[in-house]
Motif scaffolding. Structure first.
Motif, mmCIF file in Angstrom:
data_model
loop_
_atom_site.group_PDB
_atom_site.id
_atom_site.type_symbol
_atom_site.label_atom_id
_atom_site.label_comp_id
_atom_site.label_asym_id
_atom_site.label_seq_id
_atom_site.Cartn_x
_atom_site.Cartn_y
_atom_site.Cartn_z
ATOM 1 N N PRO A 161 0.829 -1.211 0.000
ATOM 2 C CA PRO A 161 0.000 0.000 0.000
ATOM 3 C C PRO A 161 0.865 1.265 0.000
ATOM 4 O O PRO A 161 1.867 1.333 0.728
ATOM 5 C CB PRO A 161 -0.800 -0.120 1.304
ATOM 6 C CG PRO A 161 -0.851 -1.586 1.583
ATOM 7 C CD PRO A 161 0.477 -2.107 1.120
ATOM 8 N N TYR A 162 0.492 2.219 -0.813
ATOM 9 C CA TYR A 162 1.222 3.476 -0.977
ATOM 10 C C TYR A 162 2.638 3.263 -1.530
ATOM 11 O O TYR A 162 3.431 4.198 -1.560
ATOM 12 C CB TYR A 162 1.328 4.249 0.345
ATOM 13 C CG TYR A 162 0.026 4.420 1.068
ATOM 14 C CD1 TYR A 162 -0.944 5.301 0.604
ATOM 15 C CD2 TYR A 162 -0.247 3.687 2.230
ATOM 16 C CE1 TYR A 162 -2.158 5.457 1.283
ATOM 17 C CE2 TYR A 162 -1.453 3.835 2.904
ATOM 18 C CZ TYR A 162 -2.398 4.714 2.429
ATOM 19 O OH TYR A 162 -3.594 4.865 3.103
ATOM 20 N N GLY A 163 2.972 2.044 -1.921
ATOM 21 C CA GLY A 163 4.335 1.741 -2.342
ATOM 22 C C GLY A 163 5.314 1.792 -1.192
ATOM 23 O O GLY A 163 6.527 1.872 -1.397
ATOM 24 N N ASP A 164 4.824 1.698 0.029
ATOM 25 C CA ASP A 164 5.632 1.895 1.233
ATOM 26 C C ASP A 164 6.296 0.583 1.648
ATOM 27 O O ASP A 164 5.627 -0.326 2.138
ATOM 28 C CB ASP A 164 4.727 2.421 2.352
ATOM 29 C CG ASP A 164 5.498 2.766 3.608
ATOM 30 O OD1 ASP A 164 6.588 3.353 3.498
ATOM 31 O OD2 ASP A 164 5.009 2.445 4.713
ATOM 32 N N GLU A 165 7.590 0.495 1.440
ATOM 33 C CA GLU A 165 8.314 -0.740 1.783
ATOM 34 C C GLU A 165 9.757 -0.426 2.135
ATOM 35 O O GLU A 165 10.283 0.635 1.798
ATOM 36 C CB GLU A 165 8.256 -1.742 0.612
ATOM 37 C CG GLU A 165 8.565 -1.179 -0.767
ATOM 38 C CD GLU A 165 10.044 -1.092 -1.098
ATOM 39 O OE1 GLU A 165 10.866 -1.648 -0.346
ATOM 40 O OE2 GLU A 165 10.377 -0.458 -2.106
ATOM 41 N N ASN A 166 10.374 -1.353 2.848
ATOM 42 C CA ASN A 166 11.804 -1.314 3.138
ATOM 43 C C ASN A 166 12.272 -2.760 3.275
ATOM 44 O O ASN A 166 11.501 -3.697 3.015
ATOM 45 C CB ASN A 166 12.096 -0.476 4.393
ATOM 46 C CG ASN A 166 11.345 -0.978 5.630
ATOM 47 O OD1 ASN A 166 10.887 -2.133 5.679
ATOM 48 N ND2 ASN A 166 11.205 -0.121 6.637
#
Length: 248
Positions: A184-189
């Motif tokens: 979601p939202y391109g939110d990654e690490n």
């Protein structure tokens, strides 16, 4: 001595859509998330006209791993809106295409609770029956967490609940394995990607711009957003040229 040229790796456009519907007149923000049914139909026609086949992420995996080659475009739709099955699926079927729709499992049959206050509207999401209709029509259901949070802000327990929990809920509802994920939202690490891999997903998409190429990290696949304001020439430039690649 004549040297053999190294063949250029074919770029694979992964298209990102949300709503396939006309934007409501009273919507003031994020109108770009809407693509009208007519515009979507023209875009799919152009893909076919240029010799491309539209595929779901799972169907495209052999191309993304470099095991197959050919003119393909990967078609993804985020959130699981009801208009996807109503307006997108008939067009996809017309051209023999498949697509992946990423579903927020905790909101099936409800609405976009993660952004309805910001948008000022509630958008209807597919029911379980409609998700089965989507699958029965040759399409794929992927996972988009249970509640659409920013995953990098989740603690370990929340992260497992959102990622593994979404997979489990969708598989229980649909009766088949769910192997695709979208952040979601391109939110990654690194921590989020590791949790996604550990949950058993075979690939995951981001909002990083550019076309994919064989050998890319399958759990950090780039995509290109197709928005309401993109006319057909702009769509062609994004999909068929290196325009998006320069923004990777």
């Amino acid at each position: 001595m004549t040297q053999t040229a190294t063949p250029r790796t074919a770029a694979i456009p992964i298209l990102m859509y949300h709503n396939i519907a006309s934007a409501p007149r009273d919507l003031k923000v994020y109108r770009s998330l809407y693509v009208s049914p007519g515009a979507f139909a023209r875009q799919m026609w152009l893909l076919r006209r240029w010799g491309y086949t539209g595929l779901s992420v799972t169907a495209a995996e052999p191309y993304l791993r470099g095991e197959k080659s050919g003119r393909i475009a990967v078609i993804t739709l985020d959130d699981g809106y009801a208009d996807n099955v109503q307006s997108a699926m008939p067009v996809l079927q017309k051209y023999g295409f498949s697509a992946t729709c990423y579903v927020v499992s905790g909101q099936i049959g409800r609405y976009n609770s993660w952004d309805d206050q910001r948008l000022g509207i509630q958008k209807r999401l597919m029911t379980t029956k409609q998700l089965r209709e989507w699958q029965g029509g040759g399409m794929e259901v992927g996972a988009h967490t249970r509640s659409h949070p920013r995953l990098t802000q989740c603690d370990e327990a929340q992260l497992r609940s959102e990622i593994q929990g979404c997979k489990d809920e969708l598989e229980d509802s649909l009766g088949n394995e769910v192997t695709q994920f979208c952040y979601p939202y391109g939110d990654e690490n690194e921590r989020v990607v590791a949790a996604t891999r550990e949950a058993g997903f075979s690939a995951a998409t981001t909002t990083h711009r550019g076309r994919a190429v064989a050998g890319d990290d399958l759990w950090r696949l780039p995509r290109m957003q197709i928005a309401r304001h993109h006319l057909l020439p702009q769509f062609a430039m994004k999909v068929f040229s290196g325009y998006e690649d320069r923004r990777r």
